[in-house]
Scaffold this active site. Structure first.
Site, PDB file in Angstrom:
ATOM      1  N   ASN A  52      -4.472  -6.342  -1.076  1.00  0.00           N
ATOM      2  CA  ASN A  52      -3.470  -6.140  -1.908  1.00  0.00           C
ATOM      3  C   ASN A  52      -2.933  -7.470  -1.996  1.00  0.00           C
ATOM      4  O   ASN A  52      -1.660  -7.650  -2.660  1.00  0.00           O
ATOM      5  CB  ASN A  52      -2.569  -5.166  -1.688  1.00  0.00           C
ATOM      6  CG  ASN A  52      -2.766  -3.824  -1.713  1.00  0.00           C
ATOM      7  OD1 ASN A  52      -3.900  -3.653  -2.369  1.00  0.00           O
ATOM      8  ND2 ASN A  52      -2.453  -2.875  -0.710  1.00  0.00           N
ATOM      9  N   HIS A 136       2.991   7.524  -6.206  1.00  0.00           N
ATOM     10  CA  HIS A 136       2.655   7.021  -4.739  1.00  0.00           C
ATOM     11  C   HIS A 136       3.226   8.254  -3.787  1.00  0.00           C
ATOM     12  O   HIS A 136       4.325   8.761  -3.978  1.00  0.00           O
ATOM     13  CB  HIS A 136       3.054   5.813  -4.466  1.00  0.00           C
ATOM     14  CG  HIS A 136       2.556   5.314  -3.272  1.00  0.00           C
ATOM     15  ND1 HIS A 136       3.386   5.475  -2.082  1.00  0.00           N
ATOM     16  CD2 HIS A 136       1.501   4.678  -2.932  1.00  0.00           C
ATOM     17  CE1 HIS A 136       2.762   4.784  -1.075  1.00  0.00           C
ATOM     18  NE2 HIS A 136       1.609   4.323  -1.615  1.00  0.00           N
ATOM     19  N   GLU A 179       5.132   4.657 -11.300  1.00  0.00           N
ATOM     20  CA  GLU A 179       4.686   3.389 -11.240  1.00  0.00           C
ATOM     21  C   GLU A 179       4.456   2.397 -12.183  1.00  0.00           C
ATOM     22  O   GLU A 179       4.115   3.120 -13.274  1.00  0.00           O
ATOM     23  CB  GLU A 179       3.241   3.472 -10.326  1.00  0.00           C
ATOM     24  CG  GLU A 179       3.708   4.410  -9.082  1.00  0.00           C
ATOM     25  CD  GLU A 179       2.272   4.260  -8.200  1.00  0.00           C
ATOM     26  OE1 GLU A 179       1.391   3.383  -8.190  1.00  0.00           O
ATOM     27  OE2 GLU A 179       1.979   5.234  -7.409  1.00  0.00           O
ATOM     28  N   SER A 183      -1.573   2.543  -8.281  1.00  0.00           N
ATOM     29  CA  SER A 183      -2.166   1.802  -7.294  1.00  0.00           C
ATOM     30  C   SER A 183      -3.599   2.198  -7.185  1.00  0.00           C
ATOM     31  O   SER A 183      -4.408   1.363  -6.697  1.00  0.00           O
ATOM     32  CB  SER A 183      -1.560   2.055  -5.858  1.00  0.00           C
ATOM     33  OG  SER A 183      -1.579   3.576  -5.798  1.00  0.00           O
ATOM     34  N   ASP A 208       8.201   2.002  -9.884  1.00  0.00           N
ATOM     35  CA  ASP A 208       7.618   1.405  -8.597  1.00  0.00           C
ATOM     36  C   ASP A 208       6.794   0.237  -8.949  1.00  0.00           C
ATOM     37  O   ASP A 208       5.433   0.592  -9.350  1.00  0.00           O
ATOM     38  CB  ASP A 208       7.186   2.223  -7.466  1.00  0.00           C
ATOM     39  CG  ASP A 208       6.692   1.626  -6.350  1.00  0.00           C
ATOM     40  OD1 ASP A 208       6.567   0.334  -6.259  1.00  0.00           O
ATOM     41  OD2 ASP A 208       6.681   2.634  -5.180  1.00  0.00           O
ATOM     42  N   HIS A 211       2.426  -2.847  -7.382  1.00  0.00           N
ATOM     43  CA  HIS A 211       1.213  -3.360  -7.873  1.00  0.00           C
ATOM     44  C   HIS A 211       1.608  -4.221  -9.190  1.00  0.00           C
ATOM     45  O   HIS A 211       0.286  -5.058  -9.747  1.00  0.00           O
ATOM     46  CB  HIS A 211       0.142  -2.497  -8.077  1.00  0.00           C
ATOM     47  CG  HIS A 211      -0.244  -1.809  -6.831  1.00  0.00           C
ATOM     48  ND1 HIS A 211      -1.089  -2.377  -5.626  1.00  0.00           N
ATOM     49  CD2 HIS A 211       0.236  -0.705  -6.180  1.00  0.00           C
ATOM     50  CE1 HIS A 211      -1.120  -1.309  -4.750  1.00  0.00           C
ATOM     51  NE2 HIS A 211      -0.477  -0.551  -5.003  1.00  0.00           N
ATOM     52  N   LYS A 230       2.789  -6.829  -1.230  1.00  0.00           N
ATOM     53  CA  LYS A 230       1.573  -6.941  -1.862  1.00  0.00           C
ATOM     54  C   LYS A 230       1.443  -8.411  -2.619  1.00  0.00           C
ATOM     55  O   LYS A 230       0.911  -9.223  -2.035  1.00  0.00           O
ATOM     56  CB  LYS A 230       1.343  -5.772  -2.718  1.00  0.00           C
ATOM     57  CG  LYS A 230       1.210  -4.517  -1.979  1.00  0.00           C
ATOM     58  CD  LYS A 230       1.172  -3.084  -2.463  1.00  0.00           C
ATOM     59  CE  LYS A 230       0.781  -1.953  -1.518  1.00  0.00           C
ATOM     60  NZ  LYS A 230       1.576  -0.570  -1.899  1.00  0.00           N
TER      61      LYS A 230
END
Ligand SMILES: *Cc1c(COP(=O)(O)O)cnc(C)c1O
Length: 378
Positions: A52, A136, A179, A183, A208, A211, A230
């Site tokens: 990541n 997640h 997110e 992810s 979130d 990523h 990440k």
């Protein structure tokens, strides 16, 4: 007579046997990070497509130097509210707030802890959480711990979300969680549209950005969570939000209050990484361009982020493809249930600015040679 309950060992052994049979067994493999995008596992070197560290900042010389310079003590020595809140923590939370254009920012021990502490500090019994179906695991764990009613909307389905919002009824608070970049799927969320829905129904929107840092703008969310582990190549979590919200979290988030603060060295490295990321537009787009090249070679939909899934169906097919690539020198993890839904096992490629054009070419050639395509059943 009731049957004798299993012993601890019997319980674990039986559970592990079932996991083996379902191809869900997992084991830890010590892995050494080498220079560039290389790793070594079990004495074998691979080009890593499973990390990541999207921008290669964990090994950037200036990041490592900044972390080293801050390493007068190892560890933080206490929780943030006692003696653990370092000058580096103060500096990084300001830098993050500024980079994101947010009034304030609070640091947590990890992204997992940021979700756990934030969600449980804001909602509880009598409140409603609406979560994307693929959100997640730590958001789902937090929702369950909070005691609020949890309902899931179909992945990225704003029509379904609106239907659930129409039933918001007597719930006191309502929190939507999602997110920014997913992810396991790499797709981006339309946060602006989601914020409109949230506002229309008096809900709060939490995103979130684990990523999405450097890839996406999350300014539309009320609560902008993320991780330092990440894209910034460090360790830790954060929440950017208005000052009053951050102050509330400092006063009530149990994962912040009852857990040790992050060490100064990790924070100093993260801050240098943040500065490098925000000052270099070419660095921010490099992993995305790699993902787009591989998506084109595979003939699948264009990549929206540095994460590219190749859905292969059952866990066995994903494992077989991962194994073939490993034998050819590429580390591409198979992602299986329960991380992803049944029948959606996949290879998950994650691209880094550390990958060279030659490494990307070698990967596309290997995929072709081994017949790994969206429809292959190896
Ligand atoms: C990785 C991840 C986390 C956990 O962050 P850590 O800092 O590794 O604990 C949280 N949310 C999402 C979406 C993630 O991908």
């Amino acid at each position: 007579m009731p049957a004798q309950p299993p012993s601890l060992i019997e319980f674990c052994t039986a559970g592990l046997r079932a996991r083996h049979e379902a191809h869900h067994y997992r084991a830890l493999v010590p892995t050494r990070t080498l220079e560039g995008a290389m790793i070594e596992r079990g004495g074998v070197r691979y080009i890593n497509f499973g990390g990541n560290d999207y921008f290669g900042l964990s090994q950037h010389p200036e990041v490592v130097a900044a972390a080293g310079a801050a390493l007068q003590i190892n560890g933080a020595g206490g929780s943030a509210l006692l003696s653990g809140y370092s000058l580096q923590a103060e500096s990084l939370s300001h830098a993050l707030a500024q980079a994101k254009g947010s009034e304030a920012c609070v640091l947590f021990g990890s992204g997992y802890l940021a979700n756990l502490g934030t969600i449980t500090a804001l909602v509880g019994k009598g409140d409603l959480i609406l979560a994307d179906k693929l959100a997640h695991a730590c958001m789902i764990d937090a929702a369950q711990l909070s005691g609020a009613t949890l309902r899931r909307f179909a992945h990225q389905d704003l029509v379904h979300l609106e239907r659930l919002l129409a039933q918001r009824q007597d719930y006191r608070h309502c929190l939507i969680v999602t997110e920014t970049v997913f992810s396991m799927d790499g797709d981006r969320t339309d946060l602006a549209a989601m914020r409109k829905l949230a506002d229309a129904h008096d809900c709060w929107l939490l995103s979130d950005d684990a990523h999405g840092l450097g890839v996406m703008d999350d300014a539309a969310a009320h609560l902008r969570l993320g991780t330092l582990s990440k894209g910034l190549g460090a360790y830790g979590g954060y929440v950017c939000a208005p000052q009053a919200v951050c102050d509330w979290l400092i006063n009530t988030a149990r994962s912040l209050i009852f857990s040790t603060a992050l060490p100064p060295s990790v924070l100093a490295g993260a801050q240098r990484a943040l500065e490098l990321l925000y000052s270099d537009a070419a660095l921010r787009t490099r992993p995305l361009h790699h993902a787009q090249r591989v998506a084109a070679a595979l003939g699948i939909a264009d990549a929206q982020s540095p994460i590219l899934p190749l859905i292969l169906g059952d866990a066995e097919a994903a494992l077989a493809a991962s194994q073939k690539l490993a034998e050819a020198g590429f580390w591409v993890p198979a992602i299986r249930p329960p991380t992803v839904p049944q029948g959606r096992a996949r290879l998950r490629f994650s691209f880094s600015a550390l990958h060279t054009g030659t490494q990307i070419n070698r990967l596309t050639e290997a995929l072709h040679t081994h017949g790994i395509t969206p429809h292959s059943h190896l």
